[in-house]
Structure formats: C-alpha cells, structure tokens
Write a protein that holds these residues in place. Structure first.
Motif, mmCIF file in Angstrom:
data_model
loop_
_atom_site.group_PDB
_atom_site.id
_atom_site.type_symbol
_atom_site.label_atom_id
_atom_site.label_comp_id
_atom_site.label_asym_id
_atom_site.label_seq_id
_atom_site.Cartn_x
_atom_site.Cartn_y
_atom_site.Cartn_z
ATOM 1 N N ALA A 196 0.826 -1.203 0.000
ATOM 2 C CA ALA A 196 0.000 0.000 0.000
ATOM 3 C C ALA A 196 0.865 1.260 0.000
ATOM 4 C CB ALA A 196 -0.929 0.008 1.213
ATOM 5 N N SER A 197 1.989 1.202 0.708
ATOM 6 C CA SER A 197 2.885 2.354 0.727
ATOM 7 C C SER A 197 3.505 2.585 -0.648
ATOM 8 C CB SER A 197 3.969 2.166 1.785
ATOM 9 O OG SER A 197 4.820 1.073 1.454
ATOM 10 N N ARG A 198 3.812 1.502 -1.363
ATOM 11 C CA ARG A 198 4.343 1.644 -2.721
ATOM 12 C C ARG A 198 3.317 2.298 -3.638
ATOM 13 N NH1 ARG A 198 7.191 -4.301 -3.733
ATOM 14 N NH2 ARG A 198 9.023 -3.958 -2.392
ATOM 15 N N GLU A 199 2.057 1.855 -3.522
ATOM 16 C CA GLU A 199 1.001 2.429 -4.339
ATOM 17 C C GLU A 199 0.807 3.913 -4.013
ATOM 18 O OE1 GLU A 199 -2.004 2.976 -7.057
ATOM 19 O OE2 GLU A 199 -0.589 1.301 -6.857
ATOM 20 N N ALA A 200 0.874 4.235 -2.739
ATOM 21 C CA ALA A 200 0.724 5.631 -2.334
ATOM 22 C C ALA A 200 1.883 6.476 -2.838
ATOM 23 C CB ALA A 200 0.616 5.726 -0.811
ATOM 24 N N LEU A 201 3.082 5.923 -2.768
ATOM 25 C CA LEU A 201 4.248 6.661 -3.251
ATOM 26 C C LEU A 201 4.161 6.889 -4.757
ATOM 27 C CD1 LEU A 201 6.870 7.872 -2.203
ATOM 28 C CD2 LEU A 201 8.025 5.726 -2.772
ATOM 29 N N HIS A 202 3.623 5.888 -5.469
ATOM 30 C CA HIS A 202 3.444 6.035 -6.909
ATOM 31 C C HIS A 202 2.429 7.139 -7.218
ATOM 32 C CE1 HIS A 202 2.975 5.033 -11.126
ATOM 33 N NE2 HIS A 202 1.672 4.873 -10.938
ATOM 34 N N ARG A 203 1.342 7.200 -6.453
ATOM 35 C CA ARG A 203 0.343 8.250 -6.656
ATOM 36 C C ARG A 203 0.936 9.630 -6.382
ATOM 37 N NH1 ARG A 203 -4.917 6.710 -7.200
ATOM 38 N NH2 ARG A 203 -5.399 4.513 -6.785
ATOM 39 N N LEU A 204 1.722 9.719 -5.309
ATOM 40 C CA LEU A 204 2.314 11.005 -4.970
ATOM 41 C C LEU A 204 3.284 11.463 -6.056
ATOM 42 C CD1 LEU A 204 2.624 13.300 -2.934
ATOM 43 C CD2 LEU A 204 4.462 11.986 -1.855
ATOM 44 N N SER A 205 4.100 10.552 -6.578
ATOM 45 C CA SER A 205 5.043 10.933 -7.633
ATOM 46 C C SER A 205 4.307 11.352 -8.895
ATOM 47 C CB SER A 205 5.981 9.758 -7.938
ATOM 48 O OG SER A 205 5.267 8.654 -8.485
ATOM 49 N N ARG A 206 3.164 10.697 -9.172
ATOM 50 C CA ARG A 206 2.373 11.071 -10.333
ATOM 51 C C ARG A 206 1.778 12.467 -10.153
ATOM 52 N NH1 ARG A 206 -1.847 6.670 -12.180
ATOM 53 N NH2 ARG A 206 -2.842 7.279 -10.213
ATOM 54 N N LEU A 212 4.493 19.681 -11.651
ATOM 55 C CA LEU A 212 5.720 20.225 -12.218
ATOM 56 C C LEU A 212 5.614 20.485 -13.716
ATOM 57 C CD1 LEU A 212 8.442 18.139 -10.341
ATOM 58 C CD2 LEU A 212 7.955 20.570 -10.072
ATOM 59 N N TYR A 213 4.945 19.589 -14.437
ATOM 60 C CA TYR A 213 4.978 19.670 -15.894
ATOM 61 C C TYR A 213 3.658 20.136 -16.512
ATOM 62 C CZ TYR A 213 9.293 17.076 -15.206
ATOM 63 O OH TYR A 213 10.543 16.695 -14.788
ATOM 64 N N GLU A 214 2.533 19.609 -16.064
ATOM 65 C CA GLU A 214 1.262 19.951 -16.688
ATOM 66 C C GLU A 214 0.843 21.385 -16.382
ATOM 67 O OE1 GLU A 214 -0.405 18.199 -18.867
ATOM 68 O OE2 GLU A 214 1.010 16.534 -18.742
ATOM 69 N N THR A 215 1.149 21.856 -15.156
ATOM 70 C CA THR A 215 0.736 23.217 -14.804
ATOM 71 C C THR A 215 1.580 24.272 -15.493
ATOM 72 O OG1 THR A 215 2.154 23.213 -12.836
ATOM 73 C CG2 THR A 215 -0.131 22.482 -12.562
ATOM 74 N N GLY A 216 2.661 23.874 -16.150
ATOM 75 C CA GLY A 216 3.453 24.831 -16.917
ATOM 76 C C GLY A 216 2.790 25.213 -18.224
ATOM 77 N N ASN A 217 1.794 24.443 -18.639
ATOM 78 C CA ASN A 217 1.052 24.728 -19.866
ATOM 79 C C ASN A 217 -0.236 25.478 -19.545
ATOM 80 O OD1 ASN A 217 2.983 23.205 -21.343
ATOM 81 N ND2 ASN A 217 1.906 21.312 -20.764
ATOM 82 N N ASP A 218 -0.800 26.101 -20.556
ATOM 83 C CA ASP A 218 -2.057 26.817 -20.350
ATOM 84 C C ASP A 218 -3.209 25.868 -20.081
ATOM 85 O OD1 ASP A 218 -0.780 29.232 -20.735
ATOM 86 O OD2 ASP A 218 -1.182 29.260 -22.891
ATOM 87 N N THR A 219 -3.177 24.709 -20.717
ATOM 88 C CA THR A 219 -4.256 23.744 -20.535
ATOM 89 C C THR A 219 -3.677 22.348 -20.390
ATOM 90 O OG1 THR A 219 -4.508 23.427 -22.939
ATOM 91 C CG2 THR A 219 -5.893 25.107 -21.884
ATOM 92 N N THR A 220 -4.485 21.471 -19.837
ATOM 93 C CA THR A 220 -4.198 20.044 -19.805
ATOM 94 C C THR A 220 -5.477 19.334 -20.215
ATOM 95 O OG1 THR A 220 -3.326 18.247 -18.441
ATOM 96 C CG2 THR A 220 -4.862 19.770 -17.388
#
Length: 356
Positions: A196-206, A212-220
């Motif tokens: 469960a901790s691995r799954e949570a860590l994966h969600r957090l990294s996502r 970091l990347y999607e909010t640099g654009n005007d839209t997603t």
C-alpha cells in the motif's frame, strides 16, 4: 526573393503601389484624357506636385501627428497643417510662374492663337488646397488607426503578461503541507503495509509530476485533471478514519477536452480541510458531470461549527483566487455558487463551466 524577404518588403511595396495608384488618379489620368499635346514642363510640374504631396503626407504622418496631435497640442497641429498646405501652394505657384505654364498651357489648348484670359488663381488655389488637405487627412487617419492598433496590441500584450504572471502565482499557492503530510503518512504506512505504501508513493510521484509539468502549460486534458483529483483523494484517505465517507463520481463516458490545470483541486482541498472530523461521522461527496464541452462539479462536505468552512481563508488557493482564475481563463463562461449552510447541514460548492 525568398518568402521572408517578401514579407519584410510588403509595407514598402504597399506604399509604392498606393502612391502609384493615387498619383495616377489625381495627377495623370485626367490630363491624359485631354485631346492636346501637353508641354513637357507641365509633366515636370506634376511630378514636383506629386513629390510635394508625398512629402506633406509623411511629414504629417511621421512628425506632426506623433509630436503634436498625440501629445494633445491640437492647436499647434492644426496650425502646422495650414502652414504645410500654404507652403505646398506657394511652391506650386512659384513653379507655375517660373515655368510660365499658364502661357504654355494656353498655347497647347489654343494653337490657333488668341488672347489669353486672366488666370483664375482662386479656383486653381482651391483645387491645390483641397488635394493637399485630402492627403494630410488621409495621413492623419492612417497614423491614428496605427496608433490605436499599437495601443491595443500593447494593452493585449500587457494583459497577457499580467494574466500569465497571476496564473503562475495562483498555481504556486497549492498547499505544500499536503505533500509533506502525505510523505509522513507514507512513511508510517511502510511499517504496516509495504504494498500500500508503494502504491501511495506512486500516486504522490504522479501528482508531483503533474504539478511540475502539466501546470506549466495553459491547458491540460480533463482526464489528467480528474486523475489528479482522484490521486489527491486517495492519498488524503490515508489520514482518515472509518468515520469519514468519501465518494467520487466521475463522468461516464469521459470526453477528453482541454481544461486549465489545477482548476478543480481547490474545492476538493477545502472539503477535506474543513469537512473532516476524527471524532464524529462526516461525509465528503464529489460529483463531476460532463455534457460535451460543459463541465459541472458539485462538492459537498459536512459542516462542523468549530471549523471555518469558507474558502476565502486558509491555505491552498482559496475561493477568491479560484474565482480570479475563472475570470481570467473563462470570462462569462462559468457559474460558481457557494452555500455555507444547506438543509442537510452541508457546505455546498457548485461549478458550471463552459470549456470551449
């Protein structure tokens, strides 16, 4: 001549073409229809007249309008126009006299001879002045339109820069404590449930990758925005007890359309911040519907009197800034209502948004 060179020369070619057509229409076309052989000095005078008109035009457009009219020196500007027209008239009259054109033109029209009538100076002067003021008026109009367009372009550029700056600032206000608390929860979870901790860590990294990347654009894409909200909910549930019920209803089927990034999170974040109790039963309901390009979101959470429910204060983006983002990104294309005390003792946020 390549395309880039052609584009650079378009303004020059436009001026040359416009002056060629205008000069022909004003100074050449009518004399050519006269059934006489005109003296060479007449055409020289017409060429000088044309040069005087061109000079008056650019003097007005490049000097008088910017330096006088646009600086609210209207009286001096009008006086300058009158002086310019007077100079053209005097120079043209001097050239006519020097070339002895009245006599030459009389001989051209009356080869058989005769007595020449006195020259109608007033009628001739009116014709010259009307043509000169016409050129000056055209120059003033063009310069004013160009100034208006440049001001509009500058205002648009400044507004876009301001909007970009505001949106960057607003997106940067996402609650950073969420990430730190989630990391602490994942650390504690590693002692109890490694998978469960691995799954949570994966969600957090996502989620961090999205920020970091999607909010640099005007839209997603809407699907990514909803996935981000879903990951947020899943990670927040690591801290919740069995007394808290969280439901999320997503569009089915989902039609992927562009949407501003981090637009839905503030409402969800507020619900978790103010609608959760460790001691009493509480409920958070998040419903997202979609009809074509129309998006509807409803967030409900239980009210606890000891907690401030308002989105206006506290960490995170907040309602004020969220409304500001909606005003900037979707002007007159959204409806946002907030009810702080419904009959069900819930805090309700309802958003209707036209995406395209």
């Amino acid at each position: 001549m390549n395309l880039l060179t052609l584009r650079r020369n378009v303004p020059v070619l436009t001026h040359v073409l416009a002056w060629g057509l205008l000069g022909f229409a004003l100074l050449v076309y009518q004399p050519l229809n006269w059934d006489v052989t005109l003296p060479t000095l007449f055409w020289i005078k017409q060429g000088i007249y044309f040069c005087l008109l061109v000079g008056a035009f650019y003097l007005n457009t490049l000097v008088l309008v910017p330096q006088l009219l646009f600086r609210d020196k209207t009286g001096m500007y009008v006086l300058s126009l009158v002086l310019t027209a007077a100079i053209v008239l005097i120079l043209l009259f001097s050239i006519d006299t020097w070339f002895n054109l009245p006599e030459l033109m009389f001989r051209a029209f009356h080869p058989e001879g005769g007595v020449r009538k006195p020259r109608n100076i007033w009628g001739w002067s009116q014709s010259v002045l009307v043509t000169t003021f016409l050129m000056l008026g055209i120059g003033t109009s063009i310069a004013s339109v160009q100034k208006w367009q440049e001001d509009a372009r500058l205002r648009l550029s400044l507004e876009q820069a301001r909007v970009s700056s505001e949106l960057s600032f607003l997106k940067a206000q996402i609650n950073p404590h969420f990430f730190f608390n989630t990391l602490n929860n994942i650390y504690a979870l590693t002692l109890l449930d490694v998978e469960a901790s691995r799954e949570a860590l994966h969600r957090l990294s996502r989620m961090m990758r999205y920020v970091l990347y999607e909010t640099g654009n005007d839209t997603t894409m809407l699907s990514k925005e909803i996935d981000f909200v879903q990951d947020y909910i899943q990670l927040m549930q690591l801290r919740l007890t069995d007394k808290v019920t969280v439901t999320l209803e997503q569009p089915t089927p989902l039609q992927d359309v562009p949407v501003a990034p981090m637009l839905l999170l503030p409402f969800v974040e507020n619900a978790f911040k103010h609608g959760v109790s460790a001691m009493r039963p509480s409920r958070i309901s998040i419903v997202i519907h979609q009809e074509g390009s129309k998006l509807e979101m409803e967030v409900r959470n239980t009210i606890f009197p000891e907690k401030n429910q308002s989105l206006e204060v506290g960490s995170g983006i907040g309602l004020t800034n969220t409304r500001r983002r909606l005003d900037l990104l979707y002007p007159e294309r959204y409806e946002l209502s907030v009810k702080e005390d419904t009959p069900e003792n819930e805090y309700l946020v309802h958003l209707n948004l036209q995406l395209t």
